[in-house]
Write a protein that holds these residues in place. Structure first.
Motif, PDB file in Angstrom:
ATOM      1  N   TYR A  48       4.366  -8.545  -0.459  1.00 11.40           N
ATOM      2  CA  TYR A  48       5.458  -9.513  -0.558  1.00 11.40           C
ATOM      3  C   TYR A  48       6.571  -8.979  -1.444  1.00 11.40           C
ATOM      4  N   THR A  49       6.223  -8.508  -2.637  1.00 15.52           N
ATOM      5  CA  THR A  49       7.231  -7.943  -3.539  1.00 15.52           C
ATOM      6  C   THR A  49       7.957  -6.779  -2.872  1.00 15.52           C
ATOM      7  N   ASN A  50       7.198  -5.887  -2.245  1.00 22.62           N
ATOM      8  CA  ASN A  50       7.799  -4.700  -1.640  1.00 22.62           C
ATOM      9  C   ASN A  50       8.726  -5.056  -0.479  1.00 22.62           C
ATOM     10  N   SER A  51       8.314  -6.014   0.343  1.00 20.33           N
ATOM     11  CA  SER A  51       9.143  -6.380   1.497  1.00 20.33           C
ATOM     12  C   SER A  51      10.426  -7.082   1.053  1.00 20.33           C
ATOM     13  N   MET A  52      10.366  -7.889  -0.024  1.00 20.86           N
ATOM     14  CA  MET A  52      11.574  -8.534  -0.526  1.00 20.86           C
ATOM     15  C   MET A  52      12.513  -7.522  -1.169  1.00 20.86           C
ATOM     16  N   LYS A  53      11.942  -6.481  -1.749  1.00 15.34           N
ATOM     17  CA  LYS A  53      12.791  -5.420  -2.320  1.00 15.34           C
ATOM     18  C   LYS A  53      13.610  -4.758  -1.220  1.00 15.34           C
ATOM     19  N   VAL A  54      12.970  -4.456  -0.107  1.00 14.68           N
ATOM     20  CA  VAL A  54      13.654  -3.787   1.000  1.00 14.68           C
ATOM     21  C   VAL A  54      14.612  -4.750   1.704  1.00 14.68           C
ATOM     22  N   THR A  55      14.132  -5.966   1.990  1.00 13.77           N
ATOM     23  CA  THR A  55      14.912  -6.921   2.776  1.00 13.77           C
ATOM     24  C   THR A  55      16.092  -7.488   2.012  1.00 13.77           C
TER      25      THR A  55
END
Length: 375
Positions: A307-314
């Motif tokens: 979740y953290t990683n995907s929000m960083k990218v998105t």
């Protein structure tokens, strides 16, 4: 005691979005909300049409206006007009209607709503989260979503989100009638607000006007600004329902999760540090959190770091550039207006950012270079 899969604290856009997606995946979900619904919120209601991609149902029932033109001005003059392409519009929604609509969609999928339920204690016991309320109610769940907005005390307690919070101070005014604001048009005003800007978004039979400042410690006289701004929109400066708020804006990459707990929306400090856009990241984070939690609850991943990683990218990578632009623009706003917004290509770029088709990263290096070297 029945053990839920997920308890969501807060029934706003982020929490209700997460609730729908989790309930749609057959998870046992409970939303707890301290206030009665619907409630008037200090929110402009602007949202990129691209958020429709996050839902299997249409958002059309709560869209009050489709924005096709955006007007920019400097001290109520020197206008710039950006026409939004038909393929990438900008929507206006009444925030209380959006929240209620999403809650109803979640309930239709099997989610439970408990209100009033003001959380007083949140802790882990024997591997489960315990959520206690001031009304002496108690719930247990495998996971928790923090979705109770900018005033949430819980992210700091559990070490989620930025260590140093950065706030935008805003005042929202809900006005009866349309005044001089044309149909399908929204407006951004620079110059009147020290270290910030003002905006006007149309609703059915109403206009939402807002004033925001984005550099910490800025002091502005709201009534003095409204004395000038509201007449330019065709309203008496004393009209309207005023609401003040302090928004947590994005302030660096950080963890948005811990063991079995995530933060979404304003509670996760996701608000755009340049244009104060909060609805799109709220809905995106609700979707992403639900996706990650579903995998974790089913034992397909060991933690919620996805979740953290995907929000960083998105979202976060774009906001990192947005923060840099904001820090320069709001310290030298007149230069920013002349070299940024008034450039021939600026209206098209602004339209693409507002509609969600372009990120700050796509334009940031050129914009920052112009602002620093005044070229």
């Amino acid at each position: 005691m029945t053990i839920r899969d997920v308890v969501i604290i807060g029934s706003g856009a982020a929490g209700s979005s997460a609730a729908f997606h989790l309930a749609n995946a057959n998870k046992k979900v409970t939303i707890v909300e301290k206030d009665l619904l619907p409630k008037l919120k200090p929110c402009g209601g602007g949202i990129a049409a691209s958020v429709q991609e996050l839902f299997p149902f249409s958002l059309e029932p709560i869209i009050e206006e489709v924005i096709k033109k955006v007007e920019f001005s400097w001290c109520l003059s020197d206008k710039v007009i950006a026409n939004l392409p038909g393929s990438a519009p900008f929507w206006i929604v009444r925030r209380e209607n959006l929240d209620l609509f999403l809650v109803e969609q979640a309930i239709n999928q099997g989610a439970e709503l408990l209100k009033p339920f003001e959380v007083s204690k949140l802790y882990k016991e024997e591997g489960y989260w315990v959520i206690s309320s001031k009304e002496n109610k108690k719930l247990k769940s495998r996971a928790v979503i923090l979705a109770d907005g900018s005033q949430s005390p819980w992210p700091k307690l559990f070490g989620i989100g930025p260590k140093n919070l950065h706030h935008a101070s805003t005042t929202s005014v809900r006005l009866e009638g349309r005044g001089l604001l044309e149909e399908g048009t929204s407006r951004f005003e620079f110059g009147l607000v020290h270290h910030g800007f003002a905006w006007a978004f149309p609703l059915k039979g109403n206009v939402n006007v807002g004033v925001g400042t984005f550099i910490g410690g800025s002091s502005i006289n709201i009534e003095e600004i409204l004395e000038k701004l509201l007449p330019s929109l065709g309203f008496d400066p004393k009209e309207g329902i005023r609401q003040n708020s302090s928004l947590r804006v994005w302030n660096g990459h950080c963890n948005l999760h811990k063991d079995g707990i995530v933060a979404v929306g304003d509670a996760a400090s996701l608000c755009d540090p340049f244009l104060a856009e909060g609805l799109r990241p709220a809905l995106i984070s609700g979707y992403k959190a639900a996706f990650s939690l579903n995998l974790w609850l089913e034992g397909n991943v060991k933690d919620l770091s996805d979740y953290t990683n995907s929000m960083k990218v998105t979202w976060g990578n774009s906001m990192a550039w947005g923060r840099r632009i904001s820090q320069i623009f709001y310290r030298f706003p007149k230069v920013g207006y002349q070299l940024g917004i008034k450039r021939p290509t600026a209206p098209e770029r602004i339209a693409q950012i507002l509609s969600g088709k372009m990120s700050y990263g796509d334009i940031a290096q050129r914009v920052i270079k112009r602002l620093l070297f005044k070229k």
